[in-house]
Design an enzyme around this catalytic site. Structure first.
Site, mmCIF file in Angstrom:
data_model
loop_
_atom_site.group_PDB
_atom_site.id
_atom_site.type_symbol
_atom_site.label_atom_id
_atom_site.label_comp_id
_atom_site.label_asym_id
_atom_site.label_seq_id
_atom_site.Cartn_x
_atom_site.Cartn_y
_atom_site.Cartn_z
ATOM 1 N N CYS A 1 0.825 -1.220 0.000
ATOM 2 C CA CYS A 1 0.000 0.000 0.000
ATOM 3 C C CYS A 1 0.851 1.258 0.000
ATOM 4 O O CYS A 1 0.403 2.321 -0.432
ATOM 5 C CB CYS A 1 -0.917 -0.002 1.220
ATOM 6 S SG CYS A 1 -2.334 -1.091 1.003
ATOM 7 N N ARG B 1 4.233 1.411 -1.191
ATOM 8 C CA ARG B 1 5.310 1.489 -2.171
ATOM 9 C C ARG B 1 5.104 0.487 -3.299
ATOM 10 O O ARG B 1 4.476 -0.561 -3.126
ATOM 11 C CB ARG B 1 6.668 1.253 -1.515
ATOM 12 C CG ARG B 1 6.946 -0.174 -1.105
ATOM 13 C CD ARG B 1 8.335 -0.333 -0.498
ATOM 14 N NE ARG B 1 8.420 0.371 0.761
ATOM 15 C CZ ARG B 1 9.177 1.457 0.973
ATOM 16 N NH1 ARG B 1 9.922 1.934 -0.012
ATOM 17 N NH2 ARG B 1 9.192 2.047 2.134
#
Length: 430
Positions: free
Chosen positions: A52, A54
């Protein structure tokens, strides 16, 4: 003779807003994007990571700019514009790529420094890449090294021991009150950065379910999807209170969203099962009088500030230790890469010398295969010993660091002296 370049491209919570990260996220899993890169001739080995916070692509290549353009084109141009991509994407090459990967694995680059979830995500992503044989000699070595670096940081420092954000402190407080969060259900009210930080740590602590309530339902859906949770409208808040164990509220509302008289009937429906409220909004979301009800525990942001301030200096000290460990391991891996550059020359030199020695021995003694086993073994040992003595000094020259002579120049010297690039070197080094 030039070795492949290691390249890391990515976006994360520091460089890129959530709206862009969502478009770049590999929401369908790793199978399809890994397959999409399989026929790129510009890329030798590759690995993908998507969380979420990267999305990163690690690969090896000869031409960095060409490989970068082809990778981004293949994976992302259908999702975002080239302008957005160029604005937010970061690039690390060779030593910097190694250092960045080690920092990610050790959770120094995480939204919550010291959290443990990222290492599991790295390993899961590696399993997918290895299964499809996308990684090879270099990236297998590098990724396994990143896992051991993270383990060393975890065992030699207390990087994850102290809460250094309000959201982190809130979750730590919940864990202490319940004696652990396994099996607990959490309701996040608000879907901003504070809620995102809280959700990140909650999942790492083993909560069963994350429910997100927000005035804008789509925003709640986006955040809930990151943590395999579910989204509800803000109007469903009281109904959800009957099912959850913990509520963390962080909206931007100017008024209270829950009052004592709202919660009292909920506790009757819950048969007075304990309910833990954490209000990290400013101004406050929750009526302080809620704390007067039986089996309800309410903490606000002032209750958490003291915990954070006490822990911040301790975490900073541990982060310094962690960065020193990463620098050490980065240096070791850099030496391994440098030595690998000389490996083809070492193998070729040793093979050429052994071939020459063997030819001279057989010229004098006859074919070794025709000898008695004991005599043949004795001559094999002699050939190996002579070969080792003949290559000892050139190998030492290659392996020993020289301040004035680069490894590239040392390799060239050895190859020139022993004519390893000569077209007529089939008889071995001159």
């Amino acid at each position: 003779m030039r070795r492949d370049t290691i390249v890391l491209l990515g976006v994360n919570h520091k460089t890129t807003p959530l709206a862009v990260r969502e478009k770049l996220a590999l929401s369908s899993g790793y199978e399809e994007p890994l397959r999409a890169l399989q026929d790129l001739k510009e890329v030798r080995e590759y690995y993908l990571l998507s969380t979420c916070n990267r999305v990163e692509i690690l690969f090896t290549c000869q031409n960095v700019e060409l490989a970068k353009a082809r990778v981004l084109e293949r994976l992302f141009t259908s999702a975002v514009s080239a302008e957005d991509l160029n604005q937010h994407i970061y690039q690390h090459v060779n030593d910097d790529a190694v250092g960045h990967l080690f920092q990610v694995a050790a959770s120094l680059d995480s939204m919550i420094v010291g959290e443990t979830q990222i290492l599991g995500q790295l390993k899961e992503a590696y399993r997918h890449a290895a299964k499809k044989r996308c990684t090879g000699f270099i990236l297998n070595k590098l990724l396994h090294k990143s896992f051991s670096v993270a383990k060393r940081v975890r065992s030699e420092t207390r990087i994850g021991a102290s809460a250094v954000s309000i959201s982190y402190a809130a979750v730590e407080l919940a864990r202490k009150i319940f004696g652990g969060l396994d099996g607990k259900k959490v309701l996040l009210v608000g879907a901003g950065e504070m809620a995102e930080l809280a959700a990140e740590h909650l999942v790492g602590q083993g909560v069963t379910e994350v429910v997100v309530a927000n005035r804008t339902l789509q925003r709640a859906v986006d955040l809930a999807r990151c943590y395999n949770g579910r989204a509800v409208a803000l109007e469903e808040l009281l109904d959800q209170l009957q099912q959850v164990d913990i509520l963390i509220s962080s909206t931007g509302s100017p008024d209270l969203i829950l009052r004592k008289e709202d919660v009292r009937p909920v506790m009757r429906e819950r048969r007075n099962r304990p309910l833990f409220f954490i209000d990290i909004a400013v101004p406050r979301d929750l009526d302080p009088a809620i704390n007067d009800l039986d089996n309800i525990y309410l903490y606000d942001i002032d209750d958490l500030h003291n915990v954070v301030e006490m822990n911040r200096s301790e975490r900073d000290k541990e982060a310094i230790k962690a960065k020193r460990i990463i620098a050490e391991e980065q240096l070791k891996f850099g030496k391994w890469l440098a030595n690998m550059e000389s490996t083809p020359t070492i193998i070729q030199l040793r093979a050429g010398v052994e071939k020459l020695v063997r030819a001279e021995v057989e010229k004098t003694m006859g074919r070794l295969n025709n000898m008695e086993e004991m005599d043949r073994q004795g001559l094999e040992k002699m050939i190996a010993a002579i070969t080792g003595k003949m290559v000892y000094h050139p190998l030492s020259y290659l392996k020993t660091e020289h301040h004035c002579i680069s490894l590239h120049d040392r390799i060239k010297t050895v190859r020139d002296l022993y004519q390893l690039d000569s077209s007529d070197n089939d008889q071995g080094p001159a």
